[in-house]
Structures are given as structure tokens and as C-alpha cells.
Design an enzyme around this catalytic site. Structure first.
Site, PDB file in Angstrom:
ATOM      1  N   GLY A 197     -48.076 -64.755 -52.209  1.00 60.18           N
ATOM      2  CA  GLY A 197     -47.506 -65.218 -50.942  1.00 60.18           C
ATOM      3  C   GLY A 197     -46.472 -66.326 -51.060  1.00 60.18           C
ATOM      4  O   GLY A 197     -45.899 -66.742 -50.058  1.00 60.18           O
ATOM      5  N   LYS A 242     -39.142 -54.974 -43.758  1.00 58.52           N
ATOM      6  CA  LYS A 242     -39.676 -54.960 -42.400  1.00 58.52           C
ATOM      7  C   LYS A 242     -41.056 -55.620 -42.452  1.00 58.52           C
ATOM      8  O   LYS A 242     -41.850 -55.330 -43.343  1.00 58.52           O
ATOM      9  CB  LYS A 242     -39.807 -53.507 -41.933  1.00 58.52           C
ATOM     10  CG  LYS A 242     -40.449 -53.361 -40.579  1.00 58.52           C
ATOM     11  CD  LYS A 242     -39.404 -53.239 -39.516  1.00 58.52           C
ATOM     12  CE  LYS A 242     -40.023 -53.190 -38.133  1.00 58.52           C
ATOM     13  NZ  LYS A 242     -38.985 -53.375 -37.105  1.00 58.52           N
ATOM     14  N   TYR A 243     -41.338 -56.547 -41.524  1.00 59.07           N
ATOM     15  CA  TYR A 243     -42.639 -57.222 -41.505  1.00 59.07           C
ATOM     16  C   TYR A 243     -43.667 -56.371 -40.769  1.00 59.07           C
ATOM     17  O   TYR A 243     -43.456 -56.013 -39.604  1.00 59.07           O
ATOM     18  CB  TYR A 243     -42.502 -58.592 -40.815  1.00 59.07           C
ATOM     19  CG  TYR A 243     -43.814 -59.321 -40.640  1.00 59.07           C
ATOM     20  CD1 TYR A 243     -44.494 -59.818 -41.738  1.00 59.07           C
ATOM     21  CD2 TYR A 243     -44.373 -59.515 -39.375  1.00 59.07           C
ATOM     22  CE1 TYR A 243     -45.707 -60.486 -41.588  1.00 59.07           C
ATOM     23  CE2 TYR A 243     -45.581 -60.187 -39.210  1.00 59.07           C
ATOM     24  CZ  TYR A 243     -46.239 -60.664 -40.323  1.00 59.07           C
ATOM     25  OH  TYR A 243     -47.433 -61.316 -40.173  1.00 59.07           O
ATOM     26  N   ARG A 282     -52.765 -55.551 -64.892  1.00 61.77           N
ATOM     27  CA  ARG A 282     -53.933 -56.163 -65.546  1.00 61.77           C
ATOM     28  C   ARG A 282     -55.215 -55.589 -64.950  1.00 61.77           C
ATOM     29  O   ARG A 282     -55.179 -54.890 -63.936  1.00 61.77           O
ATOM     30  CB  ARG A 282     -53.924 -57.669 -65.268  1.00 61.77           C
ATOM     31  CG  ARG A 282     -53.958 -57.968 -63.767  1.00 61.77           C
ATOM     32  CD  ARG A 282     -54.365 -59.371 -63.411  1.00 61.77           C
ATOM     33  NE  ARG A 282     -54.705 -59.463 -62.006  1.00 61.77           N
ATOM     34  CZ  ARG A 282     -53.833 -59.586 -61.024  1.00 61.77           C
ATOM     35  NH1 ARG A 282     -52.550 -59.638 -61.274  1.00 61.77           N
ATOM     36  NH2 ARG A 282     -54.244 -59.639 -59.771  1.00 61.77           N
TER      37      ARG A 282
HETATM   38  C1  MV4 Z   1     -46.070 -58.073 -46.521  1.00 65.39           C
HETATM   39  C2  MV4 Z   1     -46.782 -58.305 -45.326  1.00 65.39           C
HETATM   40  C3  MV4 Z   1     -46.314 -57.718 -44.169  1.00 65.39           C
HETATM   41  N1  MV4 Z   1     -45.201 -56.951 -44.208  1.00 65.39           N
HETATM   42  N2  MV4 Z   1     -44.984 -57.285 -46.514  1.00 65.39           N
HETATM   43  C4  MV4 Z   1     -48.406 -61.231 -49.193  1.00 65.39           C
HETATM   44  C5  MV4 Z   1     -48.306 -61.499 -50.659  1.00 65.39           C
HETATM   45  C6  MV4 Z   1     -47.685 -60.305 -51.272  1.00 65.39           C
HETATM   46  N3  MV4 Z   1     -48.628 -59.718 -52.185  1.00 65.39           N
HETATM   47  C7  MV4 Z   1     -47.319 -59.380 -50.165  1.00 65.39           C
HETATM   48  N4  MV4 Z   1     -47.791 -59.977 -48.952  1.00 65.39           N
HETATM   49  C8  MV4 Z   1     -47.525 -59.426 -47.747  1.00 65.39           C
HETATM   50  N5  MV4 Z   1     -46.451 -58.610 -47.688  1.00 65.39           N
HETATM   51  C9  MV4 Z   1     -44.551 -56.750 -45.380  1.00 65.39           C
HETATM   52  N6  MV4 Z   1     -43.451 -56.001 -45.390  1.00 65.39           N
HETATM   53  C10 MV4 Z   1     -47.921 -59.114 -45.374  1.00 65.39           C
HETATM   54  C11 MV4 Z   1     -48.286 -59.685 -46.584  1.00 65.39           C
HETATM   55  C12 MV4 Z   1     -49.492 -60.472 -46.576  1.00 65.39           C
HETATM   56  C13 MV4 Z   1     -50.620 -60.053 -47.296  1.00 65.39           C
HETATM   57  C14 MV4 Z   1     -50.631 -58.900 -48.050  1.00 65.39           C
HETATM   58  C15 MV4 Z   1     -51.750 -58.523 -48.740  1.00 65.39           C
HETATM   59  C16 MV4 Z   1     -52.902 -59.288 -48.677  1.00 65.39           C
HETATM   60  C17 MV4 Z   1     -52.920 -60.423 -47.939  1.00 65.39           C
HETATM   61  C18 MV4 Z   1     -51.784 -60.839 -47.240  1.00 65.39           C
HETATM   62  C19 MV4 Z   1     -51.813 -62.000 -46.476  1.00 65.39           C
HETATM   63  C20 MV4 Z   1     -50.699 -62.396 -45.795  1.00 65.39           C
HETATM   64  C21 MV4 Z   1     -49.537 -61.636 -45.857  1.00 65.39           C
END
Ligand code: MV4
Length: 445
Positions: A165, A201-202, A291
Site C-alpha cells: 500500500g 481505475k479505483y 515467494r
Molecule cells: C487497488 C485497490 C482498489 N482498486 N487497486 C493495496 C496494496 C496493493 N497490493 C494493491 N492495493 C489495492 N489496489 C485498484 N485498482 C485497493 C487496494 C487495497 C487493498 C488490496 C488488497 C488487500 C488490501 C487492500 C487494502 C487497501 C487497498
């Protein structure tokens, strides 16, 4: 097969790897910092070498000290576990340059997946579904504005070298893009010494679902199904399930076929995990981990496979010896990560464990290096035990988890056991109705 394996890690995962080595008849070398001289991973190894003072950068991240320990003990392979040097391509390269085997993927594949932009481009080319976003790195604010206009707000600016993150900022509308752009790049530069970023895109309420892969050096690639890791707080997972309560066997088969074909195409070797976001019935690849993962036991329980044993066999050049059709998914497994943290404030609670009693019985597994009298040092990750349960159905696994948490006694330090006890009793958790934001609301609300 290897004659001796050095385990470049500590705690429960060092023990986990030792157990696989012992069953294969391979002697083990433990390495440890001065803070871990009395640790269980040192006590149970065949040999041990002290590699430095407590700070990880001087011990568990000290490549020269670890390679020297391998040389003086005559180890012919190194298992890195997770964290520390496990995804360091330079270390993998150095291990091989010293004539030893790195138990993991090639340095090239570690590097490829360490750069999220390259990882995404590779998966896109091979037909793995992605989140809509920029085609590679975004060099200027003007380009970011163009991409955001095309994919539509909200968007995420993400660091190419990111993970956990860091270097990730949301822009909910056009007016927020410049700030998100600047902050993501600055954070990426300070955390990773690279300010390369890309746009996506979020997705506002996804589940985090990952797929376990194993590939041998003869072109065989299989998957061991998915894990749902959505129960997390600040990018630290607390509880994982196999399989996901949200997806069907048909969806698993479809995703598995696409993912294994992709990894076969690039000649990937050893264990790997593809991370997806899942929302509105669709998977979107975000990252790949090269891993063994903390949560691998839930996969082992439903597939009846020893993933560490498979890693070692593959690194020694052996073929998997089975195909996808031989892999069956039986029942449901859940893991709780128990940490030495206050269950309300999440402040670390290092100290001495005066008494310890682990749960047991049918379908209960504890992966931990804890014992009565052990000290939890303040220098490392606060995870002290993984409680894994397996049962024919998810409802039975939850009942088993509930009673196991009630049996678990760790006295002398506060732990997150009380928080896990609350989670397993929650109605929406029991219904499998949660996403990556669920826990944040659960602990604050
Ligand atoms: C995102 C997302 C929403 N939309 N990508 C967080 C760290 C990285 N591994 C990718 N992450 C995210 N990517 C898009 N396009 C939300 C997160 C995210 C998240 C993802 C997986 C597990 C926990 C998370 C916690 C907050 C945000």
C-alpha cells in the site's frame, strides 16, 4: 536431492521449513541474530550460526553473513521463507553465483514481478484480466489527466515498485489528481528510490483473492486454488480462507486455467501467488508474489499437499509428477494470524510468554515457534502463531475455529486472540459477506 539446507529466516516459518526438510531426510542449518539465540528455530535445527546483532539489516538481511554461514556449514541450498530476502533478486543471484541453489524462482522472474508495471504488461499479453488503467508507466501529470479522463474517476496512482500500500493514492475526481500524483511519486521515491508510477481505475469494495501456483523446471504448472485474504487492516492480513466464500468451483477452474497457461508461457519456476481484486463477479490481476506466503497452510489443508516439500523437490530439479486433474479441493480451511499486539490499539506487546497452551484435536494445526518461557523480541514482525483449522464445510470450520481460539492460552503478553474471537462470532463474517474494508469498520465501529 540437497545434502543440507540453510534456512534464511526465523520464527514459525523457519520451523515450518525445517519440518519439510526433516521429512525429506535433509539436515538443516538455522541462522539467527543475537536476539534469537534461544529461539525455537535455533533449538530444533541440526546446526546453527549466529549472523549478527538484533536489527534485521545486520542479521536476517545480511547477505554476506548468510552466505558465509552456508559456506562454513557446507549447505548446498538456501530457503528464504517469506519477508526478509525472499523477493530480493540480487540475493537469489548471489546464492547461485556461490554455487548454491536458491529455493525459489529465478532472479529474472523475481525482478520481473517486483516491477508491477512489467508484471501487469506480462499478464496482459498472456490474457490474464487486469483492472483498466494506464498502458505502462505514466510520465507526466498531463498524461495522467488523459488516462484518468479515459478510464473515468475515481483512479489510483500506484508506485511501480510498490507493495503493502505504500506509494498509492486515490483521486476521487479530476481536482484531486495533481495532489495524488505528487504524493504517490514522492512516497514512491522515498520508499523505493524510484518515482515510476502508473494509473488504475479505483475499485471501491473489492475482495482480495489470490491464486496459489506451483511450477517445476520441466514445464509443468498447476494451481492449488484460491485464498480469500480480504480480512485485513492497514495491509496486514488477520485471517485467510481457502476457498473463498465468494467464488464458485467453475470460476476457480477458469481463473486457474488462464493463470497456469500464463506462467507456463514465461517459464516460471517454483511457488508463486497471483493477487487479484474481485468485484461484481470479475477478477482483475494486480500483483504477483514470487515467494511462499504466510497463509500457505490453508491451501495445504484443502489440497492435502506440503507446499514447502514441493518447493524443495522442484529446486532440486524433480518433476511435479502430477497434473491439475490430480489436485482435489476438500473441505474448507481458515487461518488466524495471532500477533503480539494489543487487540484494541494494535500496539506491539513484546515480552516473555510465561505460560503457553496450544489447542488441538481433529482438523486443528498450529504453526508457531512459541513455547512457555519464550521471549518475543521487539525487533521483528509481531506474528507469533498461526491457528489453522480444516473441516468439511465452512460452517464447521468456523465452529472449530471458535472452540480452538477458546482453548488457546498465551500468558504474559497481550495478543490478538480476543479480536479473532469477536470476528468469528460476527454475523456478516459467518455469512462470508465481507470485502477489504470490512475489518476497518469492525474494529472502529
Ligand atoms: C487497488 C485497490 C482498489 N482498486 N487497486 C493495496 C496494496 C496493493 N497490493 C494493491 N492495493 C489495492 N489496489 C485498484 N485498482 C485497493 C487496494 C487495497 C487493498 C488490496 C488488497 C488487500 C488490501 C487492500 C487494502 C487497501 C487497498
Amino acid at each position: 536431492m540437497f545434502h543440507k539446507i540453510l534456512i534464511a529466516n526465523r520464527g514459525e516459518i523457519a520451523l515450518r521449513i525445517q519440518r519439510a526438510c526433516r521429512e525429506l531426510g535433509i539436515p538443516t542449518v538455522a541462522v539467527h541474530s543475537t536476539a534469537d539465540a534461544e529461539a525455537m528455530h535455533v533449538r530444533l535445527a541440526d546446526e546453527s550460526v549466529c549472523i549478527g546483532p538484533p536489527p534485521a539489516r545486520d542479521s536476517y538481511l545480511n547477505m554476506a553473513a548468510i552466505l558465509s554461514a552456508a559456506a562454513i556449514t557446507g549447505a548446498d541450498a538456501i530457503h528464504p521463507g517469506y519477508g526478509f530476502l525472499s523477493e530480493n533478486d540480487g540475493f537469489a543471484e548471489m546464492v547461485e553465483a556461490h554455487g548454491l541453489t536458491f529455493i525459489g524462482p529465478s532472479p529474472e522472474h523475481i525482478r520481473m514481478m517486483g516491477d508491477k508495471i512489467t508484471a501487469k504488461a506480462t499478464m496482459a499479453r498472456l490474457g490474464v484480466p487486469l483492472v483498466p488503467g494506464s498502458d505502462g508507466a505514466v510520465e507526466t501529470l498531463e498524461e495522467a489527466e488523459r488516462v484518468a479522463g479515459r478510464i473515468g474517476y475515481p483512479v489510483l496512482v500506484k508506485a511501480a515498485a510498490g507493495g503493502g500500500g505504500r506509494g498509492m493514492k486515490v483521486a476521487r475526481e479530476a481536482g484531486e489528481l495533481e495532489e495524488a500524483w505528487r504524493l504517490a511519486r514522492a512516497e514512491a521515491l522515498s520508499a523505493f528510490r524510484s518515482d515510476a508510477v502508473y494509473l488504475e481505475k479505483y475499485l471501491d469494495r473489492p475482495r482480495h483473492i489470490e491464486l496459489q501456483i506451483m511450477a517445476d523446471s520441466h514445464g509443468s504448472v498447476v494451481h492449488f486454488g484460491e485464498r480469500d485474504c480480504s480480512i485485513q487492516r492497514r495491509h496486514q492480513k488477520l485471517l485467510e480462507e481457502a476457498g473463498s466464500p465468494a467464488i464458485t468451483a467453475a470460476e476457480r477452474d477458469r481463473l486457474g486455467a488462464v493463470a497456469t497457461a500464463a506462467l507456463r508461457e514465461i517459464g516460471y519456476r517454483n511457488a508463486g501467488t497471483l493477487e487479484f481484486l474481485y468485484q461484481d463477479g470479475e477478477f482483475a490481476f494486480i500483483e504477483m508474489n514470487t515467494r511462499l506466503q504466510v497463509e500457505h497452510p490453508v491451501t495445504e489443508m484443502v489440497c492435502g499437499v506440503d507446499l514447502v516439500r514441493e518447493q524443495i523437490r522442484i529446486a532440486a530439479g524433480q518433476a511435479l509428477g502430477y497434473g491439475q486433474a490430480d489436485i482435489r479441493f476438500e473441505g474448507h480451511a481458515i487461518e488466524c494470524r495471532i500477533t503480539a499486539e494489543d487487540p484494541e490499539t494494535f500496539m506491539p506487546t513484546p515480552g516473555r510468554v510465561s505460560a503457553y497452551h496450544a489447542p488441538g484435536g481433529l482438523g486443528v494445526r498450529i504453526d508457531s515457534a512459541l513455547y512457555a518461557g519464550a521471549s518475543v523480541p521487539p525487533y521483528y514482525d509481531s506474528m507469533i502463531a498461526k491457528l489453522i483449522v480444516h473441516a468439511p464445510t465452512r460452517a464447521e470450520a468456523i465452529a472449530r475455529l471458535d472452540r480452538s481460539l477458546a482453548e488457546f492460552a498465551i500468558i504474559g503478553i497481550r495478543t490478538t486472540i480476543p479480536l479473532h474471537q469477536r470476528i468469528v462470532k460476527d454475523a456478516s463474517f459467518r455469512a462470508g459477506d465481507y470485502n477489504i474494508h470490512w475489518l476497518e469498520r469492525f474494529v472502529t465501529g
